[in-house]
Design a protein around this motif. Sequence first.
Motif, PDB file in Angstrom:
ATOM      1  N   GLY A  91       0.824  -1.206   0.000  1.00 46.74           N
ATOM      2  CA  GLY A  91       0.000   0.000   0.000  1.00 46.74           C
ATOM      3  C   GLY A  91       0.851   1.245   0.000  1.00 46.74           C
ATOM      4  N   SER A  92       0.491   2.194   0.858  1.00 46.91           N
ATOM      5  CA  SER A  92       1.252   3.448   0.878  1.00 46.91           C
ATOM      6  C   SER A  92       2.134   3.551   2.119  1.00 46.91           C
ATOM      7  CB  SER A  92       0.282   4.627   0.802  1.00 46.91           C
ATOM      8  OG  SER A  92      -0.622   4.544   1.888  1.00 46.91           O
ATOM      9  N   GLU A  93       2.431   2.400   2.735  1.00 48.85           N
ATOM     10  CA  GLU A  93       3.257   2.428   3.952  1.00 48.85           C
ATOM     11  C   GLU A  93       4.717   2.735   3.664  1.00 48.85           C
ATOM     12  OE1 GLU A  93       2.725  -1.034   6.592  1.00 48.85           O
ATOM     13  OE2 GLU A  93       0.942  -1.410   5.359  1.00 48.85           O
ATOM     14  N   VAL A  94       5.101   2.546   2.408  1.00 50.61           N
ATOM     15  CA  VAL A  94       6.504   2.732   2.033  1.00 50.61           C
ATOM     16  C   VAL A  94       6.581   3.820   0.964  1.00 50.61           C
ATOM     17  CG1 VAL A  94       8.493   1.620   0.934  1.00 50.61           C
ATOM     18  CG2 VAL A  94       7.078   0.340   2.555  1.00 50.61           C
ATOM     19  N   PRO A  95       7.432   4.841   1.172  1.00 52.57           N
ATOM     20  CA  PRO A  95       7.617   5.851   0.116  1.00 52.57           C
ATOM     21  C   PRO A  95       8.211   5.179  -1.124  1.00 52.57           C
ATOM     22  CG  PRO A  95       8.712   6.515   2.165  1.00 52.57           C
ATOM     23  CD  PRO A  95       8.274   5.102   2.347  1.00 52.57           C
ATOM     24  N   LEU A  96       7.646   5.476  -2.282  1.00 53.09           N
ATOM     25  CA  LEU A  96       8.016   4.745  -3.498  1.00 53.09           C
ATOM     26  C   LEU A  96       8.264   5.717  -4.645  1.00 53.09           C
ATOM     27  CD1 LEU A  96       8.167   1.923  -4.919  1.00 53.09           C
ATOM     28  CD2 LEU A  96       5.714   2.141  -5.333  1.00 53.09           C
ATOM     29  N   GLY A  97       9.343   5.489  -5.374  1.00 50.39           N
ATOM     30  CA  GLY A  97       9.611   6.267  -6.591  1.00 50.39           C
ATOM     31  C   GLY A  97      10.034   5.322  -7.696  1.00 50.39           C
ATOM     32  N   TRP A  98       9.751   5.672  -8.920  1.00 53.77           N
ATOM     33  CA  TRP A  98      10.206   4.819 -10.027  1.00 53.77           C
ATOM     34  C   TRP A  98      10.476   5.668 -11.250  1.00 53.77           C
ATOM     35  CZ3 TRP A  98       7.212   4.979 -14.435  1.00 53.77           C
ATOM     36  CH2 TRP A  98       5.870   5.409 -14.281  1.00 53.77           C
ATOM     37  N   CYS A  99      11.321   5.135 -12.126  1.00 56.40           N
ATOM     38  CA  CYS A  99      11.549   5.801 -13.409  1.00 56.40           C
ATOM     39  C   CYS A  99      12.077   4.788 -14.408  1.00 56.40           C
ATOM     40  CB  CYS A  99      12.523   6.967 -13.253  1.00 56.40           C
ATOM     41  SG  CYS A  99      14.162   6.492 -12.700  1.00 56.40           S
ATOM     42  N   GLY A 100      11.880   5.089 -15.666  1.00 59.12           N
ATOM     43  CA  GLY A 100      12.403   4.246 -16.740  1.00 59.12           C
ATOM     44  C   GLY A 100      12.455   5.052 -18.019  1.00 59.12           C
ATOM     45  N   GLY A 101      13.435   4.748 -18.850  1.00 61.06           N
ATOM     46  CA  GLY A 101      13.573   5.437 -20.131  1.00 61.06           C
ATOM     47  C   GLY A 101      14.724   6.421 -20.119  1.00 61.06           C
ATOM     48  N   ASP A 102      15.305   6.657 -21.306  1.00 58.65           N
ATOM     49  CA  ASP A 102      16.439   7.574 -21.408  1.00 58.65           C
ATOM     50  C   ASP A 102      15.935   9.005 -21.605  1.00 58.65           C
ATOM     51  OD1 ASP A 102      15.932   8.072 -24.121  1.00 58.65           O
ATOM     52  OD2 ASP A 102      17.302   6.509 -24.788  1.00 58.65           O
ATOM     53  N   PRO A 103      16.873   9.986 -21.612  1.00 54.86           N
ATOM     54  CA  PRO A 103      16.409  11.384 -21.701  1.00 54.86           C
ATOM     55  C   PRO A 103      15.634  11.685 -22.992  1.00 54.86           C
ATOM     56  CG  PRO A 103      18.704  11.299 -20.986  1.00 54.86           C
ATOM     57  CD  PRO A 103      18.334   9.910 -21.401  1.00 54.86           C
ATOM     58  N   GLY A 104      15.766  10.836 -24.008  1.00 53.53           N
ATOM     59  CA  GLY A 104      15.035  11.059 -25.260  1.00 53.53           C
ATOM     60  C   GLY A 104      13.726  10.288 -25.332  1.00 53.53           C
ATOM     61  N   GLY A 105      13.387   9.553 -24.270  1.00 55.49           N
ATOM     62  CA  GLY A 105      12.134   8.820 -24.244  1.00 55.49           C
ATOM     63  C   GLY A 105      12.249   7.379 -24.726  1.00 55.49           C
ATOM     64  N   GLY A 106      13.443   6.967 -25.161  1.00 48.56           N
ATOM     65  CA  GLY A 106      13.631   5.568 -25.563  1.00 48.56           C
ATOM     66  C   GLY A 106      13.974   4.691 -24.375  1.00 48.56           C
ATOM     67  N   LEU A 107      14.267   3.427 -24.641  1.00 48.08           N
ATOM     68  CA  LEU A 107      14.683   2.523 -23.578  1.00 48.08           C
ATOM     69  C   LEU A 107      16.038   2.981 -23.047  1.00 48.08           C
ATOM     70  CD1 LEU A 107      13.792  -0.926 -25.201  1.00 48.08           C
ATOM     71  CD2 LEU A 107      12.507   0.290 -23.428  1.00 48.08           C
ATOM     72  N   GLY A 108      16.178   3.006 -21.736  1.00 51.51           N
ATOM     73  CA  GLY A 108      17.446   3.447 -21.146  1.00 51.51           C
ATOM     74  C   GLY A 108      17.180   4.031 -19.784  1.00 51.51           C
ATOM     75  N   THR A 109      18.204   4.653 -19.211  1.00 50.43           N
ATOM     76  CA  THR A 109      18.015   5.279 -17.899  1.00 50.43           C
ATOM     77  C   THR A 109      18.563   6.692 -17.924  1.00 50.43           C
ATOM     78  OG1 THR A 109      20.044   4.229 -17.117  1.00 50.43           O
ATOM     79  CG2 THR A 109      17.980   3.135 -16.581  1.00 50.43           C
ATOM     80  N   ASN A 110      18.231   7.452 -16.915  1.00 46.57           N
ATOM     81  CA  ASN A 110      18.332   8.900 -16.995  1.00 46.57           C
ATOM     82  C   ASN A 110      18.594   9.441 -15.594  1.00 46.57           C
ATOM     83  OD1 ASN A 110      17.533  11.611 -16.987  1.00 46.57           O
ATOM     84  ND2 ASN A 110      15.638  11.221 -18.122  1.00 46.57           N
ATOM     85  N   VAL A 111      19.748  10.059 -15.420  1.00 50.46           N
ATOM     86  CA  VAL A 111      20.165  10.503 -14.087  1.00 50.46           C
ATOM     87  C   VAL A 111      19.169  11.490 -13.475  1.00 50.46           C
ATOM     88  CG1 VAL A 111      21.923  11.825 -12.840  1.00 50.46           C
ATOM     89  CG2 VAL A 111      22.625  10.042 -14.424  1.00 50.46           C
ATOM     90  N   GLU A 112      18.678  12.441 -14.280  1.00 50.08           N
ATOM     91  CA  GLU A 112      17.727  13.430 -13.743  1.00 50.08           C
ATOM     92  C   GLU A 112      16.462  12.747 -13.221  1.00 50.08           C
ATOM     93  OE1 GLU A 112      17.589  16.329 -16.980  1.00 50.08           O
ATOM     94  OE2 GLU A 112      17.810  17.916 -15.478  1.00 50.08           O
ATOM     95  N   ALA A 113      15.972  11.761 -13.975  1.00 52.23           N
ATOM     96  CA  ALA A 113      14.761  11.056 -13.549  1.00 52.23           C
ATOM     97  C   ALA A 113      15.025  10.231 -12.293  1.00 52.23           C
ATOM     98  CB  ALA A 113      14.259  10.164 -14.680  1.00 52.23           C
ATOM     99  N   ILE A 114      16.242   9.669 -12.195  1.00 54.35           N
ATOM    100  CA  ILE A 114      16.577   8.888 -10.996  1.00 54.35           C
ATOM    101  C   ILE A 114      16.626   9.810  -9.774  1.00 54.35           C
ATOM    102  CG2 ILE A 114      18.340   7.452  -9.881  1.00 54.35           C
ATOM    103  CD1 ILE A 114      19.143   6.516 -12.758  1.00 54.35           C
ATOM    104  N   LEU A 115      17.222  10.995  -9.955  1.00 54.76           N
ATOM    105  CA  LEU A 115      17.257  11.963  -8.844  1.00 54.76           C
ATOM    106  C   LEU A 115      15.840  12.333  -8.404  1.00 54.76           C
ATOM    107  CD1 LEU A 115      20.190  14.256 -10.049  1.00 54.76           C
ATOM    108  CD2 LEU A 115      20.155  12.928  -7.932  1.00 54.76           C
ATOM    109  N   ALA A 116      14.950  12.516  -9.376  1.00 56.20           N
ATOM    110  CA  ALA A 116      13.563  12.866  -9.044  1.00 56.20           C
ATOM    111  C   ALA A 116      12.867  11.715  -8.319  1.00 56.20           C
ATOM    112  CB  ALA A 116      12.801  13.234 -10.327  1.00 56.20           C
ATOM    113  N   ALA A 117      13.167  10.473  -8.753  1.00 55.60           N
ATOM    114  CA  ALA A 117      12.547   9.312  -8.102  1.00 55.60           C
ATOM    115  C   ALA A 117      13.043   9.172  -6.661  1.00 55.60           C
ATOM    116  CB  ALA A 117      12.843   8.045  -8.906  1.00 55.60           C
ATOM    117  N   ILE A 118      14.344   9.431  -6.445  1.00 56.97           N
ATOM    118  CA  ILE A 118      14.894   9.380  -5.074  1.00 56.97           C
ATOM    119  C   ILE A 118      14.216  10.455  -4.223  1.00 56.97           C
ATOM    120  CG2 ILE A 118      16.954   9.758  -3.655  1.00 56.97           C
ATOM    121  CD1 ILE A 118      18.597   8.499  -5.981  1.00 56.97           C
ATOM    122  N   GLN A 119      14.033  11.620  -4.801  1.00 56.31           N
ATOM    123  CA  GLN A 119      13.344  12.706  -4.083  1.00 56.31           C
ATOM    124  C   GLN A 119      11.916  12.286  -3.716  1.00 56.31           C
ATOM    125  OE1 GLN A 119      14.527  15.564  -2.962  1.00 56.31           O
ATOM    126  NE2 GLN A 119      12.511  16.155  -2.161  1.00 56.31           N
ATOM    127  N   ALA A 120      11.231  11.649  -4.664  1.00 59.50           N
ATOM    128  CA  ALA A 120       9.838  11.225  -4.426  1.00 59.50           C
ATOM    129  C   ALA A 120       9.751  10.183  -3.320  1.00 59.50           C
ATOM    130  CB  ALA A 120       9.243  10.676  -5.723  1.00 59.50           C
TER     131      ALA A 120
END
Lengths: 204, 130
Positions: free
Chosen positions: B29-58
């Motif tokens: 449920g919502s007992e655990v703070p949760l963040g996720w991200c996927g995709g590269d900065p261009g929207g393709g398959l990959g990963t993205n440091v800015e999105a990871i930072l935002a997910a950690i913040q979330a």
Amino acid sequence: MTVDSNTTRALIETVARRVIASAGELTDLDRAIGDGDHGINMQRGFEAVLAQLDQLAVQGLGNALKGVGTTLVLKVGGASGPLYGTLFMALGKALPDEVTREQLADALALAVDAVKARGKSDIGQKTMLDVLGPVLAVLRDGGDDLPSRLRATAAAAASATVPMKAIRGRASFLGERSIGHMDPGARSSALMVEAVADVMEGRG
Amino acid sequence: MSGNVGIVIVSHSPDVARGTADMVRQMVGSEVPLGWCGGDPGGGLGTNVEAILAAIQAAWSEQGVAVLVDLGGAETNSEMAIEMLPEIRRGRVVVCNAPIVEGAVMAATEAASGAPLDAVRRTAEELTPG
């Protein structure tokens, strides 16, 4: 030598344009042994670098290279974003604006170590390090015709990754099947070294 | 809620990340703070440091954040993102060496019990052979 803002600009712009011009080749190499995104990822990163060229060029060599690194980290994606980002950030951190060949070699040595740590990798594992390592050795020794020897070393070192077996990165999933293809990161590193050598000779 | 360790899911595919997050939510449920991200900065398959930072913040929790990743670039980019955090937060985020889906669900279940970051990480990493 003093690396003024014109030379800083020429270095960054030449490296960026060469990588962008070879995006198709890099993607083809990566399609053979990786996930096929190296060219498009590097193109996206270096286009973002070119968009900031005016601001970067006037910051002094060290800060400009740090800026390039940060942009690559944020825009490239894949593993090459943090790896090339780390290379440029570490170079930028170590380089003064007035730089001798010895200082350049010291800075590249620190940057190569930073890339090794970031990628948990070393020379001989079919990666960009297999180009940067031999290039560092030539830079360290110095001597006549340095740009042309750096260029030749980088090209030969990239070719030498063809018979290697990948130990790190997506290509390592292929095991023996990674043999027979040039590593795309080695190729992109060689392109950058060739670009720097050309600028050193005034042919940027 | 902020008393529990947070979970971040970083996949090359936004669909995998979202689907894994859905499975975590179903478990805890919502007992655990949760963040996720996927995709590269261009929207393709990959990963993205800015999105990871935002997910950690979330998913931020004073107790720390456990990050679950899929393939190599996700790990390298997550480590890069952690280094870019403010120093006070840097030591409280860990990348788990665990399969992303099972690791996220097990880590979240452990986190929901109020376990500290070390225990959450260990629970996820027990899934990794050898």
